[in-house]
Design an enzyme around this catalytic site. Structure first.
Site, PDB file in Angstrom:
ATOM      1  N   ASP A 251       0.479   4.736  17.401  1.00 60.05           N
ATOM      2  CA  ASP A 251       0.729   4.170  16.205  1.00 60.05           C
ATOM      3  C   ASP A 251       1.327   2.848  16.557  1.00 60.05           C
ATOM      4  O   ASP A 251       2.151   2.330  17.113  1.00 60.05           O
ATOM      5  CB  ASP A 251       2.144   5.109  15.871  1.00 60.05           C
ATOM      6  CG  ASP A 251       2.742   4.738  14.515  1.00 60.05           C
ATOM      7  OD1 ASP A 251       2.471   3.429  13.899  1.00 60.05           O
ATOM      8  OD2 ASP A 251       3.565   5.468  13.901  1.00 60.05           O
TER       9      ASP A 251
ATOM     10  N   VAL B 256      -1.393   2.032   7.506  1.00 56.14           N
ATOM     11  CA  VAL B 256      -0.820   1.115   8.328  1.00 56.14           C
ATOM     12  C   VAL B 256       0.228   0.415   7.443  1.00 56.14           C
ATOM     13  O   VAL B 256       1.411   0.200   7.748  1.00 56.14           O
ATOM     14  CB  VAL B 256      -1.696   0.094   8.875  1.00 56.14           C
ATOM     15  CG1 VAL B 256      -0.929  -1.122   9.679  1.00 56.14           C
ATOM     16  CG2 VAL B 256      -2.745   0.734  10.112  1.00 56.14           C
ATOM     17  N   ASP B 257      -0.234   0.066   6.459  1.00 61.32           N
ATOM     18  CA  ASP B 257       0.989  -0.799   5.470  1.00 61.32           C
ATOM     19  C   ASP B 257       2.080   0.027   5.209  1.00 61.32           C
ATOM     20  O   ASP B 257       3.227  -0.463   5.325  1.00 61.32           O
ATOM     21  CB  ASP B 257      -0.247  -1.042   4.206  1.00 61.32           C
ATOM     22  CG  ASP B 257       0.468  -2.375   3.530  1.00 61.32           C
ATOM     23  OD1 ASP B 257       1.502  -2.761   4.026  1.00 61.32           O
ATOM     24  OD2 ASP B 257       0.086  -2.436   2.102  1.00 61.32           O
TER      25      ASP B 257
ATOM     26  N   SER C  21      -9.574  -2.500   7.759  1.00 59.60           N
ATOM     27  CA  SER C  21     -10.611  -1.829   6.885  1.00 59.60           C
ATOM     28  C   SER C  21     -11.226  -0.293   7.039  1.00 59.60           C
ATOM     29  O   SER C  21     -12.063  -0.131   6.343  1.00 59.60           O
ATOM     30  CB  SER C  21     -11.615  -2.864   6.395  1.00 59.60           C
ATOM     31  OG  SER C  21     -11.542  -3.776   5.830  1.00 59.60           O
TER      32      SER C  21
ATOM     33  N   VAL D  60      -8.470   3.379   4.555  1.00 55.83           N
ATOM     34  CA  VAL D  60      -8.784   3.645   3.031  1.00 55.83           C
ATOM     35  C   VAL D  60     -10.107   2.606   2.580  1.00 55.83           C
ATOM     36  O   VAL D  60     -10.513   3.127   1.644  1.00 55.83           O
ATOM     37  CB  VAL D  60      -7.421   3.008   2.196  1.00 55.83           C
ATOM     38  CG1 VAL D  60      -7.662   3.067   0.735  1.00 55.83           C
ATOM     39  CG2 VAL D  60      -6.289   3.903   2.724  1.00 55.83           C
TER      40      VAL D  60
END
Ligand code: AR6
Length: 173
Positions: free
Chosen positions: A10, A33-34, A122, A125
């Site tokens: 993570d 991640v965001d 990228s 999602v």
């Protein structure tokens, strides 16, 4: 010479100078991640993102660009937000994905970061195939990484992603 290392895990658990976020152009959060970065890093990160939107980035951050904020409560000094392209099968956007890695490294160098953690930008999602995303990531970092960045760490969420990055690293001269 910058060392490239691979870790399965993570990205929000990493102890590094800068953590790169796979953001979107709003800079105001999202999933993947965001979402994890804002959740664990706390509200300070979003507060700085809002300030960026109110000043230099009124229209948001363009695809392929990068900008830094505090890392809040993460074990890092900075989060470098970058916006990857959304995968389109009928259009080659490799240069935009490469730009994310290049621009993030440029920002990292300007900040004086020596260790930088990247996710596979990228490939979640935004739908970019992992094998190609890994090749672009490794090739671009090999070409662009420079002092004071001593380590670029790719943090891969699962075994499949780790395997593709391992292969890309072995294949890239
Ligand atoms: N640590 C490391 N890797 C992760 C983690 C994590 N905590 N979580 C997911 N991944 P994504 P994108 C992997 O979707 O494709 C957001 O909503 C994941 O398995 O985070 O660039 C933004 O706001 C995948 O391989 O980013 C944007 O709207 C990789 O990280 C959009 O998603 C990237 O997945 C950006 O999409």
């Amino acid at each position: 010479m910058t060392a490239i290392t691979l870790v399965r895990g993570d990205i929000t658990e990493q102890h590094v100078d800068a953590i790169v976020n796979a953001a979107n152009s709003s800079l105001l959060g999202g999933g993947g991640v965001d979402g994890a970065i804002h959740r664990k890093g706390g509200p300070e990160i979003l507060a700085e993102c809002r300030k960026l939107r109110a000043s230099h980035y009124g229209k948001g951050l363009a695809t392929g660009q990068a900008v830094a904020t505090t890392a809040g409560r993460l074990n890092a000094q900075w989060v470098i937000h970058t916006v990857g392209p959304v995968w389109q099968a009928d259009r080659d956007q490799s240069e935009l994905l490469a730009s994310c890695y290049r621009e993030s490294l440029r920002v990292a160098r300007e900040l004086g970061a020596t260790t930088v953690a990247f996710p596979a930008i990228s490939t979640g999602v935004y739908g970019w195939p992992m094998d190609d995303g890994a090749r672009i990531a490794v090739r671009t970092v090999r070409e662009a990484a420079d002092q004071p960045v001593a380590e670029v760490r790719f943090v891969l969420f699962d075994e499949a992603a780790y395997g593709e990055f391992e292969r890309a690293l072995a294949e890239t001269p």
